[in-house]
Design a protein around this motif. Structure first.
Motif, mmCIF file in Angstrom:
data_model
loop_
_atom_site.group_PDB
_atom_site.id
_atom_site.type_symbol
_atom_site.label_atom_id
_atom_site.label_comp_id
_atom_site.label_asym_id
_atom_site.label_seq_id
_atom_site.Cartn_x
_atom_site.Cartn_y
_atom_site.Cartn_z
ATOM 1 N N VAL A 75 0.841 -1.203 0.000
ATOM 2 C CA VAL A 75 0.000 0.000 0.000
ATOM 3 C C VAL A 75 0.872 1.248 0.000
ATOM 4 O O VAL A 75 0.606 2.206 -0.721
ATOM 5 C CB VAL A 75 -0.962 -0.013 1.209
ATOM 6 C CG1 VAL A 75 -1.738 1.285 1.303
ATOM 7 C CG2 VAL A 75 -1.909 -1.199 1.117
ATOM 8 N N ALA A 76 1.936 1.233 0.798
ATOM 9 C CA ALA A 76 2.850 2.378 0.847
ATOM 10 C C ALA A 76 3.527 2.585 -0.507
ATOM 11 O O ALA A 76 3.659 3.720 -0.976
ATOM 12 C CB ALA A 76 3.898 2.172 1.931
ATOM 13 N N ALA A 77 3.941 1.499 -1.156
ATOM 14 C CA ALA A 77 4.598 1.609 -2.462
ATOM 15 C C ALA A 77 3.648 2.201 -3.498
ATOM 16 O O ALA A 77 4.037 3.054 -4.303
ATOM 17 C CB ALA A 77 5.100 0.243 -2.927
ATOM 18 N N VAL A 78 2.401 1.777 -3.473
ATOM 19 C CA VAL A 78 1.414 2.314 -4.425
ATOM 20 C C VAL A 78 1.165 3.790 -4.128
ATOM 21 O O VAL A 78 1.093 4.617 -5.043
ATOM 22 C CB VAL A 78 0.103 1.501 -4.367
ATOM 23 C CG1 VAL A 78 -0.998 2.186 -5.165
ATOM 24 C CG2 VAL A 78 0.342 0.085 -4.876
ATOM 25 N N GLY A 79 1.044 4.126 -2.831
ATOM 26 C CA GLY A 79 0.811 5.521 -2.453
ATOM 27 C C GLY A 79 1.948 6.442 -2.872
ATOM 28 O O GLY A 79 1.732 7.607 -3.198
ATOM 29 N N GLN A 80 3.172 5.905 -2.888
ATOM 30 C CA GLN A 80 4.336 6.697 -3.297
ATOM 31 C C GLN A 80 4.562 6.630 -4.806
ATOM 32 O O GLN A 80 5.530 7.178 -5.302
ATOM 33 C CB GLN A 80 5.585 6.180 -2.569
ATOM 34 C CG GLN A 80 5.525 6.352 -1.075
ATOM 35 C CD GLN A 80 6.629 5.564 -0.369
ATOM 36 O OE1 GLN A 80 7.409 4.854 -0.988
ATOM 37 N NE2 GLN A 80 6.671 5.700 0.945
ATOM 38 N N ARG A 81 3.700 5.895 -5.484
ATOM 39 C CA ARG A 81 3.796 5.691 -6.935
ATOM 40 C C ARG A 81 5.145 5.087 -7.325
ATOM 41 O O ARG A 81 5.736 5.441 -8.337
ATOM 42 C CB ARG A 81 3.550 6.995 -7.683
ATOM 43 C CG ARG A 81 2.182 7.582 -7.416
ATOM 44 C CD ARG A 81 1.846 8.662 -8.419
ATOM 45 N NE ARG A 81 0.615 9.336 -8.102
ATOM 46 C CZ ARG A 81 -0.604 8.864 -8.351
ATOM 47 N NH1 ARG A 81 -0.747 7.695 -8.887
ATOM 48 N NH2 ARG A 81 -1.674 9.563 -8.044
ATOM 49 N N CYS A 82 5.618 4.183 -6.475
ATOM 50 C CA CYS A 82 6.872 3.489 -6.731
ATOM 51 C C CYS A 82 6.541 2.170 -7.426
ATOM 52 O O CYS A 82 6.333 1.138 -6.784
ATOM 53 C CB CYS A 82 7.625 3.254 -5.420
ATOM 54 S SG CYS A 82 9.242 2.516 -5.671
ATOM 55 N N GLU A 83 6.475 2.226 -8.738
ATOM 56 C CA GLU A 83 6.029 1.086 -9.528
ATOM 57 C C GLU A 83 6.950 -0.129 -9.370
ATOM 58 O O GLU A 83 6.480 -1.251 -9.216
ATOM 59 C CB GLU A 83 5.948 1.482 -11.001
ATOM 60 C CG GLU A 83 5.373 0.413 -11.892
ATOM 61 C CD GLU A 83 5.248 0.865 -13.333
ATOM 62 O OE1 GLU A 83 5.264 -0.014 -14.196
ATOM 63 O OE2 GLU A 83 5.141 2.078 -13.578
ATOM 64 N N LYS A 84 8.260 0.095 -9.373
ATOM 65 C CA LYS A 84 9.198 -1.023 -9.273
ATOM 66 C C LYS A 84 9.054 -1.756 -7.938
ATOM 67 O O LYS A 84 9.034 -2.986 -7.893
ATOM 68 C CB LYS A 84 10.636 -0.539 -9.442
ATOM 69 C CG LYS A 84 10.980 -0.171 -10.865
ATOM 70 C CD LYS A 84 12.436 0.225 -10.981
ATOM 71 C CE LYS A 84 12.756 0.623 -12.421
ATOM 72 N NZ LYS A 84 14.158 0.987 -12.566
ATOM 73 N N LYS A 85 8.959 -0.999 -6.855
ATOM 74 C CA LYS A 85 8.831 -1.621 -5.538
ATOM 75 C C LYS A 85 7.502 -2.361 -5.430
ATOM 76 O O LYS A 85 7.443 -3.493 -4.928
ATOM 77 C CB LYS A 85 8.944 -0.574 -4.441
ATOM 78 C CG LYS A 85 8.912 -1.165 -3.052
ATOM 79 C CD LYS A 85 9.131 -0.104 -1.998
ATOM 80 C CE LYS A 85 9.141 -0.709 -0.605
ATOM 81 N NZ LYS A 85 9.345 0.296 0.430
ATOM 82 N N GLY A 86 6.426 -1.757 -5.893
ATOM 83 C CA GLY A 86 5.112 -2.403 -5.859
ATOM 84 C C GLY A 86 5.094 -3.686 -6.666
ATOM 85 O O GLY A 86 4.583 -4.715 -6.223
ATOM 86 N N TYR A 87 5.674 -3.643 -7.843
ATOM 87 C CA TYR A 87 5.734 -4.824 -8.699
ATOM 88 C C TYR A 87 6.554 -5.924 -8.034
ATOM 89 O O TYR A 87 6.168 -7.087 -8.032
ATOM 90 C CB TYR A 87 6.326 -4.439 -10.054
ATOM 91 C CG TYR A 87 6.256 -5.525 -11.098
ATOM 92 C CD1 TYR A 87 5.041 -5.884 -11.666
ATOM 93 C CD2 TYR A 87 7.395 -6.193 -11.519
ATOM 94 C CE1 TYR A 87 4.964 -6.878 -12.619
ATOM 95 C CE2 TYR A 87 7.335 -7.188 -12.473
ATOM 96 C CZ TYR A 87 6.109 -7.526 -13.027
ATOM 97 O OH TYR A 87 6.043 -8.517 -13.967
#
Length: 99
Positions: free
Chosen positions: A58-70
């Motif tokens: 959720v934090a990765a998506v909120g920060q728009r960090c696509e690589k980390k979220g993926y």
């Protein structure tokens, strides 16, 4: 009558996440988990899997960090596939020979 919107559950989700992290911290320190915490998490007994945080994604998506979220999604999918495969193997594997 007020109709609850999906976003109304965010504070409850954050509270549950806090309980998970608290439970995990106490497990790491080999401390007992208070019964109220187990009740809030809907657990009979604590285990590392149930007491780990779920919000990094959720934090990765909120920060728009696509690589980390993926990467987090792939890790979760791989872990779930391993668990599913282990269950299948345990279900269909022949029983060990009797001594």
């Amino acid at each position: 009558m007020k109709v609850a919107a999906p976003l109304d559950n965010i504070p409850q989700g954050r509270a549950i996440e806090g309980y998970r992290l608290y439970c995990g911290m106490r497990l790491q320190r080999q401390m007992s988990i208070p019964p109220r915490v187990l009740q809030r998490l809907g657990l009979q007994s604590a285990n590392p899997q149930a007491c780990q945080g779920f919000w990094p994604l959720v934090a990765a998506v909120g920060q728009r960090c696509e690589k980390k979220g993926y990467a987090l999604l792939l890790e979760a999918i791989a872990r779930k596939k391993r668990e599913d495969m282990l269950q299948v193997l345990q279900r269909f594997a022949p029983p060990p020979p009797a001594d």
